[in-house]
Design an enzyme around this catalytic site. Structure first.
Site, PDB file in Angstrom:
ATOM      1  CD  GLU A 113      -3.670 -29.234  14.086  1.00 40.21           C
ATOM      2  OE1 GLU A 113      -3.385 -28.015  14.032  1.00 40.21           O
ATOM      3  OE2 GLU A 113      -3.004 -30.054  14.724  1.00 40.21           O
ATOM      4  CE  LYS A 115      -1.127 -22.141   6.309  1.00 38.40           C
ATOM      5  NZ  LYS A 115      -1.497 -20.724   6.264  1.00 38.40           N
ATOM      6  CG  ASP A 117      -6.002 -16.076   5.802  1.00 37.00           C
ATOM      7  OD1 ASP A 117      -4.765 -16.045   5.841  1.00 37.00           O
ATOM      8  OD2 ASP A 117      -6.679 -15.470   4.950  1.00 37.00           O
ATOM      9  CE1 TYR A 222       1.363 -23.554  15.171  1.00 38.02           C
ATOM     10  CE2 TYR A 222      -0.271 -21.877  14.674  1.00 38.02           C
ATOM     11  CZ  TYR A 222       1.046 -22.270  14.782  1.00 38.02           C
ATOM     12  OH  TYR A 222       2.053 -21.390  14.501  1.00 38.02           O
ATOM     13  CE  LYS A 310      -2.110 -21.422   1.914  1.00 36.79           C
ATOM     14  NZ  LYS A 310      -0.986 -20.536   1.657  1.00 36.79           N
ATOM     15  CB  CYS A 404     -23.180  14.813  -5.584  1.00 37.29           C
ATOM     16  SG  CYS A 404     -24.009  13.646  -4.480  1.00 37.29           S
ATOM     17  CB  CYS A 407     -27.372  16.622  -3.895  1.00 36.17           C
ATOM     18  SG  CYS A 407     -25.593  16.930  -3.754  1.00 36.17           S
ATOM     19  CB  CYS A 422     -21.253  14.852  -1.958  1.00 31.94           C
ATOM     20  SG  CYS A 422     -22.611  16.050  -1.909  1.00 31.94           S
ATOM     21  CB  CYS A 427     -25.998  15.463  -0.177  1.00 34.46           C
ATOM     22  SG  CYS A 427     -25.996  14.014  -1.249  1.00 34.46           S
TER      23      CYS A 427
END
Length: 676
Positions: A113, A115, A117, A222, A310, A404, A407, A422, A427
């Protein structure tokens, strides 16, 4: 509508909604739009509100999330939830197979099956009804997260048969939801989740189930606990059995006759798994025969009949060429690593967010470095580390610019934040990102007016603020390249329709810092109109559940600034709705009107949700925490720290007017108002 007609329609709606939930969440094949699904749910909520006797704990309406709980109750697992031992190579898998056959002989089959996460959870059903959801915890004792589990739409609230059983599964966050959540958190300057597993765990461990409800989690089953009590002899049969009951059993699995077939199946899914809507980090291999499982037994930490293989995290080494700076709609400047393209998890990757200046310095990442990159949870590209041992002498540390990049105005960094911002409202980057956000589906939902057209309208200087969208004419649109009459009519229609949106969509669309979609709706439900919200103080806002001091200050600051004030007046003059259009029950004058009320402990005759609704109908603000500004504390049985804090506040003289009510006194106020 008569009671009998409502009863029949309620059952029709419940069946139809659960059918569409299954199509969407289990089969990944929706047959109606989100808007159509929402319409069904709204009708069901209306009928259950009109006929309270038709309400049921197994109704789909129970998935929207209950009020904030005070804490998680500990749950002792009848059967321990053990973790699996891990394998990282085919040699370790063959050694596992050898140990199994040494005990039970060579006549053994395995089930493979994928796995998931995510976060391990336990679900218990009694007579077919979901009664408890719990985390694994330490394996022996977990936490009761039933209210959060109920919000997950692919978890049936009632099984197809009235059986009593317990199943184990993995709660996960879909990749798309994970990416969207992190994008929202980055825009708000909040820490990002490292992977979908952390995001799912963080969602289910929120005391407010409405947070879990908003994140579209899923569960994949599961294991059937104590499977030997049921009419199955093999684990694969057990999964088919729970699937027949309506549970979302793990569908990506295969029975293998020997370890060679197991290894072949693992290799086949190595790349294929990346196309799934959820993240996987391995393959679980289990002995299929339940009798053989019992013969193999357990170690102190894990079953001897199962192991988790894994997959290795795919990483690549490349060269960092530059660090670009991107300005988001909230003004946050996000550094992005641009590197030589590499193949990761089946796609070509050449850029990854570096999130903020602090992270760059922590990892000592410099332009010109050799770096290691991967995809977090096989989804989000990230720079894992630099390789200073391969660094040339001319490479220098990164330094955040003071101005920035869009701008040229100075950047600012607040003491409690990691992001530079900013703050220039003119801007170009803020204007562009703000417009894109305003028209987005979750905000004003102006269909067809996406990022491409916003960019074109800005380049042609046809819009500079969101108000300008509502001044566009057909001739304006037809002057644009590739714009035909049908498309122009469609866009103008979408713009016109958006004027009628409820207040919460407009609030979210305005992009007020720290105000997300959920907070916007909460605020709209309390204040009901833009006029009332504009006059609100920080204290008024903090009194609302889920609105903290930082968000409250951000809202007040926004409405006090001349620019937003002018914008809202323009939008009002252009015909945009400024009121909350959701269902709002009429308020009843009472001693709670305008007061902050805190519920604590357990009520003997009423649940917390109903009590909260009564407080709100009585004009009160239901809060989750006690402070010197609290007016009433309603204390049920086993009231704990909140009751003690209230008594301390009264005794100290900080608020001698604070009143503590028991359940009977609270219900007397409810009865005097005629609400019960």
């Amino acid at each position: 509508m008569t009671f009998e007609e409502a009863q029949s329609r309620v059952q029709e709606l419940r069946d139809e909604i659960e059918y569409h939930n299954q199509r969407y969440y289990q089969e990944d094949n929706p047959s109606i739009t989100d808007a159509e699904w929402d319409a069904l749910m709204r009708e069901l909520i209306h009928l259950e509100t009109t006929f309270p006797e038709l309400q049921s704990p197994s109704s789909p309406t129970q998935r929207v999330g209950a009020p904030v709980s005070e804490g998680f109750v500990k749950v002792e697992h009848e059967i321990p939830m053990l973790s699996l031992s891990n394998a990282y190579s085919t040699e370790e898998l063959r050694e596992f197979d050898r140990r199994v056959r040494q005990v039970v002989g060579d006549d053994v089959r395995y089930v493979c099956e994928l796995k998931i996460d995510g976060l391990a959870v336990s679900l218990r059903y009694e007579d077919g009804q979901l009664v408890r959801g719990a985390t694994r915890g330490d394996g022996d004792v977990g936490e009761d997260i039933t209210s959060n589990i109920r919000t997950i739409r692919n978890v049936p609230l009632a099984l197809k048969e009235p059986v009593t059983l317990e199943v184990r599964g993995e709660a996960y966050m879909p990749k798309q939801s994970f990416a969207k959540l992190n994008e929202q958190r980055e825009q708000q300057g909040e820490p990002l989740f490292a992977n979908p597993r952390n995001a799912a765990a963080g969602s289910l461990r929120q005391l407010d189930p409405r947070i879990a409800a908003s994140r579209r989690l899923g569960v994949i089953i599961y294991q059937l606990a104590q499977a030997d009590r049921y009419p199955v002899e093999r684990h694969s049969e057990a999964l088919e059995y729970v699937k027949s009951l309506g549970l979302p059993a793990n569908g990506e699995r295969q029975v293998c006759n020997d370890i060679d077939e197991v290894i072949a199946y693992i290799e086949a899914w190595g790349e294929q798994r990346r196309s799934l809507s959820y993240a996987t980090d391995g393959m679980v291999i289990k002995v299929d025969d339940i009798a053989l499982q019992q013969e193999l037994g357990f170690t102190a930490k894990s079953p001897r009949w199962a192991i988790a293989y894994k997959y290795a995290a795919e990483q690549a080494e490349t060269t960092l060429r530059r660090i670009d700076l991107n300005v988001g709609r909230t003004g946050a400047v996000t550094p992005t690593a641009i590197f030589d393209p590499v193949q990761l998890a089946g796609t070509t990757v050449s850029r990854a967010s570096l999130h903020n200046e602090d992270l760059i310095h922590e990892k000592d990442i410099r332009v010109g470095d050799r770096i290691v990159v991967q995809k977090a949870g096989d989804i989000i590209p990230e720079v894992v580390r630099s390789l200073p041992e391969k660094r040339t002498e001319d490479v220098v540390p990164f330094s955040m610019p003071h101005d920035c990049p869009q701008c040229g105005e100075p950047l600012h960094r607040l003491p409690d934040e990691s992001a530079w911002r900013c703050v220039n409202p003119n801007c170009p980057a803020l204007i562009r990102e703000g417009l894109i956000h305003f028209v987005s589906r979750d905000a004003m939902n102006i269909d067809g007016l996406g990022e491409q057209w916003i960019t074109i309208l800005l380049d042609r200087r046809m819009v500079t603020t969101v108000a300008d969208l509502y001044r566009l004419t057909k001739n304006d649109l037809l002057s644009l390249e590739r714009m035909g009459e049908k498309l122009a009519d469609k866009l103008l229609h979408s713009i016109e329709v958006s004027k009628g949106n409820s207040l919460e969509r407009l609030l979210f669309g305005l992009g007020i810092r720290l105000v997300g979609e959920k907070a916007a709706k909460t605020i709209a439900q309390v204040f009901l109109s833009m006029d009332a919200l504009e006059k609100a103080s920080v204290d008024d806002l903090v009194a609302i559940p889920d609105i903290g001091p930082k968000m409250a200050e951000s809202i007040v600051t926004y409405f006090q600034a001349p620019g937003p004030q002018q914008l809202i007046e323009e939008l009002r003059a252009l015909g945009l709705n400024m009121t909350y259009l959701g269902q709002t029950a009429a308020k009843v004058e009472s001693v709670f009107t305008g007061k902050t009320v805190v519920l604590t402990g357990t009520m003997a005759t009423v649940d917390r949700k109903q009590a909260t609704e009564w407080i709100e109908r009585l004009g009160g603000n239901a809060s989750g925490s006690v402070s010197a500004k609290t007016d009433f504390v309603v204390a049920g049985e086993k009231a704990g720290s909140k009751l003690e804090k209230a008594r301390s506040i009264i005794a100290s003289g900080k608020n001698p007017e604070l009143r503590i009510l028991d359940e009977d006194a609270f219900l007397q106020i409810v009865d005097e108002a005629g609400l019960r």
